[in-house]
Design a protein around this motif. Structure first.
Motif, mmCIF file in Angstrom:
data_model
loop_
_atom_site.group_PDB
_atom_site.id
_atom_site.type_symbol
_atom_site.label_atom_id
_atom_site.label_comp_id
_atom_site.label_asym_id
_atom_site.label_seq_id
_atom_site.Cartn_x
_atom_site.Cartn_y
_atom_site.Cartn_z
ATOM 1 N N GLU A 115 5.485 -8.028 -3.895
ATOM 2 C CA GLU A 115 4.058 -7.940 -4.191
ATOM 3 C C GLU A 115 3.289 -7.334 -3.028
ATOM 4 O O GLU A 115 2.351 -6.552 -3.231
ATOM 5 C CB GLU A 115 3.504 -9.334 -4.534
ATOM 6 N N GLU A 116 3.680 -7.673 -1.806
ATOM 7 C CA GLU A 116 3.016 -7.088 -0.640
ATOM 8 C C GLU A 116 3.273 -5.593 -0.540
ATOM 9 O O GLU A 116 2.380 -4.815 -0.190
ATOM 10 C CB GLU A 116 3.482 -7.802 0.632
ATOM 11 N N ILE A 117 4.488 -5.177 -0.860
ATOM 12 C CA ILE A 117 4.816 -3.747 -0.823
ATOM 13 C C ILE A 117 4.038 -2.993 -1.893
ATOM 14 O O ILE A 117 3.516 -1.899 -1.642
ATOM 15 C CB ILE A 117 6.336 -3.533 -0.997
ATOM 16 N N LYS A 118 3.934 -3.581 -3.075
ATOM 17 C CA LYS A 118 3.110 -2.966 -4.123
ATOM 18 C C LYS A 118 1.668 -2.823 -3.653
ATOM 19 O O LYS A 118 0.987 -1.841 -3.967
ATOM 20 C CB LYS A 118 3.162 -3.809 -5.398
ATOM 21 N N GLY A 119 1.210 -3.825 -2.904
ATOM 22 C CA GLY A 119 -0.144 -3.776 -2.371
ATOM 23 C C GLY A 119 -0.314 -2.633 -1.393
ATOM 24 O O GLY A 119 -1.268 -1.850 -1.484
ATOM 25 N N LEU A 121 3.969 14.403 -7.072
ATOM 26 C CA LEU A 121 3.096 13.279 -7.408
ATOM 27 C C LEU A 121 3.604 12.553 -8.655
ATOM 28 O O LEU A 121 3.600 11.321 -8.726
ATOM 29 C CB LEU A 121 1.662 13.759 -7.612
ATOM 30 N N LYS A 122 4.061 13.325 -9.632
ATOM 31 C CA LYS A 122 4.594 12.740 -10.862
ATOM 32 C C LYS A 122 5.905 11.999 -10.577
ATOM 33 O O LYS A 122 6.139 10.890 -11.077
ATOM 34 C CB LYS A 122 4.800 13.833 -11.905
ATOM 35 N N LYS A 123 6.742 12.615 -9.762
ATOM 36 C CA LYS A 123 8.054 12.043 -9.457
ATOM 37 C C LYS A 123 7.935 10.695 -8.755
ATOM 38 O O LYS A 123 8.751 9.782 -8.992
ATOM 39 C CB LYS A 123 8.841 13.020 -8.578
ATOM 40 N N THR A 124 6.926 10.550 -7.918
ATOM 41 C CA THR A 124 6.758 9.317 -7.142
ATOM 42 C C THR A 124 5.811 8.323 -7.801
ATOM 43 O O THR A 124 5.458 7.306 -7.204
ATOM 44 C CB THR A 124 6.233 9.643 -5.730
ATOM 45 N N ASN A 125 5.372 8.612 -9.014
ATOM 46 C CA ASN A 125 4.466 7.726 -9.739
ATOM 47 C C ASN A 125 3.163 7.496 -8.954
ATOM 48 O O ASN A 125 2.653 6.376 -8.863
ATOM 49 C CB ASN A 125 5.134 6.383 -10.040
ATOM 50 N N THR A 126 2.651 8.590 -8.362
ATOM 51 C CA THR A 126 1.390 8.508 -7.631
ATOM 52 C C THR A 126 0.240 8.307 -8.605
ATOM 53 O O THR A 126 0.119 9.047 -9.590
ATOM 54 C CB THR A 126 1.152 9.771 -6.790
ATOM 55 N N LYS A 127 -0.574 7.325 -8.343
ATOM 56 C CA LYS A 127 -1.720 7.059 -9.208
ATOM 57 C C LYS A 127 -2.965 7.783 -8.723
ATOM 58 O O LYS A 127 -3.814 8.183 -9.527
ATOM 59 C CB LYS A 127 -2.003 5.553 -9.266
ATOM 60 N N LEU A 128 -3.080 7.950 -7.409
ATOM 61 C CA LEU A 128 -4.269 8.581 -6.837
ATOM 62 C C LEU A 128 -3.903 9.339 -5.571
ATOM 63 O O LEU A 128 -3.220 8.816 -4.698
ATOM 64 C CB LEU A 128 -5.325 7.521 -6.493
ATOM 65 N N GLN A 129 -4.377 10.582 -5.499
ATOM 66 C CA GLN A 129 -4.242 11.381 -4.284
ATOM 67 C C GLN A 129 -5.629 11.817 -3.849
ATOM 68 O O GLN A 129 -6.395 12.363 -4.645
ATOM 69 C CB GLN A 129 -3.374 12.614 -4.523
ATOM 70 N N VAL A 130 -5.942 11.559 -2.584
ATOM 71 C CA VAL A 130 -7.218 12.010 -2.029
ATOM 72 C C VAL A 130 -7.002 13.352 -1.344
ATOM 73 O O VAL A 130 -6.088 13.519 -0.531
ATOM 74 C CB VAL A 130 -7.784 10.982 -1.027
ATOM 75 N N PHE A 131 -7.858 14.315 -1.686
ATOM 76 C CA PHE A 131 -7.789 15.673 -1.157
ATOM 77 C C PHE A 131 -8.964 15.886 -0.207
ATOM 78 O O PHE A 131 -10.124 15.870 -0.622
ATOM 79 C CB PHE A 131 -7.848 16.696 -2.291
ATOM 80 N N ALA A 132 -8.651 16.072 1.072
ATOM 81 C CA ALA A 132 -9.693 16.229 2.078
ATOM 82 C C ALA A 132 -10.222 17.654 2.120
ATOM 83 O O ALA A 132 -9.468 18.623 1.978
ATOM 84 C CB ALA A 132 -9.151 15.857 3.452
ATOM 85 N N ILE A 133 -11.516 17.772 2.327
ATOM 86 C CA ILE A 133 -12.141 19.052 2.647
ATOM 87 C C ILE A 133 -12.163 19.138 4.171
ATOM 88 O O ILE A 133 -12.875 18.394 4.837
ATOM 89 C CB ILE A 133 -13.576 19.129 2.093
ATOM 90 N N MET A 172 6.924 1.714 -9.017
ATOM 91 C CA MET A 172 5.838 1.285 -8.128
ATOM 92 C C MET A 172 4.837 2.426 -7.951
ATOM 93 O O MET A 172 5.213 3.552 -7.627
ATOM 94 C CB MET A 172 6.414 0.874 -6.767
ATOM 95 N N GLU A 173 3.572 2.141 -8.194
ATOM 96 C CA GLU A 173 2.537 3.167 -8.054
ATOM 97 C C GLU A 173 2.213 3.422 -6.584
ATOM 98 O O GLU A 173 2.383 2.542 -5.736
ATOM 99 C CB GLU A 173 1.275 2.742 -8.795
ATOM 100 N N ILE A 174 1.741 4.641 -6.309
ATOM 101 C CA ILE A 174 1.395 5.033 -4.941
ATOM 102 C C ILE A 174 -0.022 5.590 -4.914
ATOM 103 O O ILE A 174 -0.440 6.323 -5.816
ATOM 104 C CB ILE A 174 2.384 6.090 -4.408
ATOM 105 N N ILE A 175 -0.758 5.224 -3.879
ATOM 106 C CA ILE A 175 -2.068 5.817 -3.593
ATOM 107 C C ILE A 175 -2.027 6.331 -2.157
ATOM 108 O O ILE A 175 -1.688 5.598 -1.237
ATOM 109 C CB ILE A 175 -3.208 4.799 -3.767
ATOM 110 N N ASP A 176 -2.355 7.607 -1.999
ATOM 111 C CA ASP A 176 -2.357 8.243 -0.682
ATOM 112 C C ASP A 176 -3.786 8.696 -0.381
ATOM 113 O O ASP A 176 -4.348 9.523 -1.097
ATOM 114 C CB ASP A 176 -1.403 9.443 -0.690
ATOM 115 N N LEU A 177 -4.358 8.162 0.695
ATOM 116 C CA LEU A 177 -5.775 8.414 0.982
ATOM 117 C C LEU A 177 -6.057 9.689 1.766
ATOM 118 O O LEU A 177 -7.221 9.979 2.030
ATOM 119 C CB LEU A 177 -6.384 7.232 1.746
ATOM 120 N N HIS A 178 -5.014 10.464 2.123
ATOM 121 C CA HIS A 178 -5.342 11.679 2.879
ATOM 122 C C HIS A 178 -4.251 12.741 2.796
ATOM 123 O O HIS A 178 -3.106 12.496 3.171
ATOM 124 C CB HIS A 178 -5.587 11.353 4.352
ATOM 125 N N CYS A 179 -4.639 13.922 2.342
ATOM 126 C CA CYS A 179 -3.798 15.109 2.482
ATOM 127 C C CYS A 179 -4.707 16.319 2.655
ATOM 128 O O CYS A 179 -5.890 16.285 2.325
ATOM 129 C CB CYS A 179 -2.855 15.298 1.295
#
Length: 312
Positions: free
Chosen positions: A292-296, A36-48, A1-8
């Motif tokens: 499907e909802e969890i993937k979402g 990020l690789k281990k968790t199959n992260t597709k996108l990480q947002v890096f905050a300034i 399952m891919e992961i997108i995290d919008l804030h770090c």
């Protein structure tokens, strides 16, 4: 399952380090390339994010330095990391690649100068918050008087962000600033906020605000910081799940996502202390939501959201 995290806040951690810290696998970091690789992260947002004790000129220079750190420490050394400057690039990532997006956490760094904001737009930010928790030249933060709205300069800022199809992040705004922003912004999201009905904290959102975000076409990404989740001394993943369930009830599961705030927090949910533990949260959603909802929630909802953003 891919992961997108919008804030770090990894960029802030790297900028404050007295000695070099490797983004690849340093155990002191809560977000690393290997995690990020281990968790199959597709996108990480890096905050300034910049310290608001700095003066105006220092704030701008420090924010620019974090952009440099992003390239020097996150992008350039690792072929897996891809700087996303246009959302369509996300669709083009290879299976071994991870997208990295810059966001501006509050406009403190620009003072009252639109040219400085343009600098960060040119650097590739795709999300922008108007404030952190305090007042600046643009607006008032979550810890300020809730009745004060967006300032005249803030309307200029929103217009410029709209012109460049940049998502405006309402997570740190006060209440009136939130409503003013929803009236004027084209694309709106809360990158790391929870439900105020569950935990009455100024950084969380009332149900009326949640509904308004949904009506605007926006999404809300839950944050992992315990004070935004519960007043209990020990906060569990089940406590965070209560927020996700409430968000889903108010705005449907299709508008919910993740915004960890790792490296920006000093308290942690049990078994949710770093990127590699995000699957623990997703596992806790099983039996409550469909696969499907969890993937979402994990990634696909946000991908659907950005698919509607007009191409620059």
């Amino acid at each position: 399952m891919e992961i997108i995290d919008l804030h770090c806040d990894v960029l802030y951690t790297l900028s404050q380090a007295e000695e070099p810290i490797s983004f690849k696998n340093n155990e002191k970091l809560e977000v690393t390339l290997e995690q990020l690789k281990k968790t199959n992260t597709k996108l990480q947002v890096f905050a300034i994010f910049i310290d608001d004790t700095l003066n105006e000129n220092q704030r701008y220079l420090e924010a620019i330095r974090q952009v440099e750190i992003f390239h020097q420490e996150i992008i350039t050394p690792y072929e897996e990391m891809v700087h996303i400057t246009d959302w369509k690039q996300l669709e083009q990532l290879q299976s071994n690649q991870i997208g990295a997006v810059l966001s501006l956490e509050g406009c403190d760094a620009i003072g009252s100068d639109l040219r400085k904001l343009q600098t960060f737009i040119d650097a590739g930010i795709l999300l922008c918050g108007l404030t952190w928790n305090h007042e600046n030249a643009v607006a008032y933060g979550a810890e300020e008087d809730p009745t004060k709205g967006i300032k005249p300069f803030g309307r200029e800022v929103i217009a410029l962000l709209n012109a460049h199809h940049i998502i405006i992040d309402v997570s740190h705004l006060n209440e009136q600033g939130f409503w003013d922003t929803l009236q004027e912004a084209t694309y709106v999201i809360a990158s790391h906020s929870n439900a105020r009905t569950i935990q009455d904290h100024p950084r969380n959102l009332y149900d009326q605000q949640l509904r308004a975000i949904a009506e605007k076409g926006g999404h809300v990404h839950c944050v992992f910081y315990p004070p935004f989740i519960s007043n209990e001394a020990s906060v569990t993943i089940d406590d965070l799940v209560k927020h996700i369930k409430h968000l889903a009830k108010i705005i449907t599961p299709s508008r919910v996502g993740l915004g960890s705030d790792f490296e920006g927090i000093d308290l942690y949910v049990e078994n949710l202390t770093r990127t590699e533990e995000i699957p623990n949260l997703l596992q806790a959603l099983e039996g409550i939501f469909t696969t499907e909802e969890i993937k979402g929630i994990a990634a696909e909802n946000f991908q659907h959201f950005i698919s509607k953003i007009e191409r620059s």
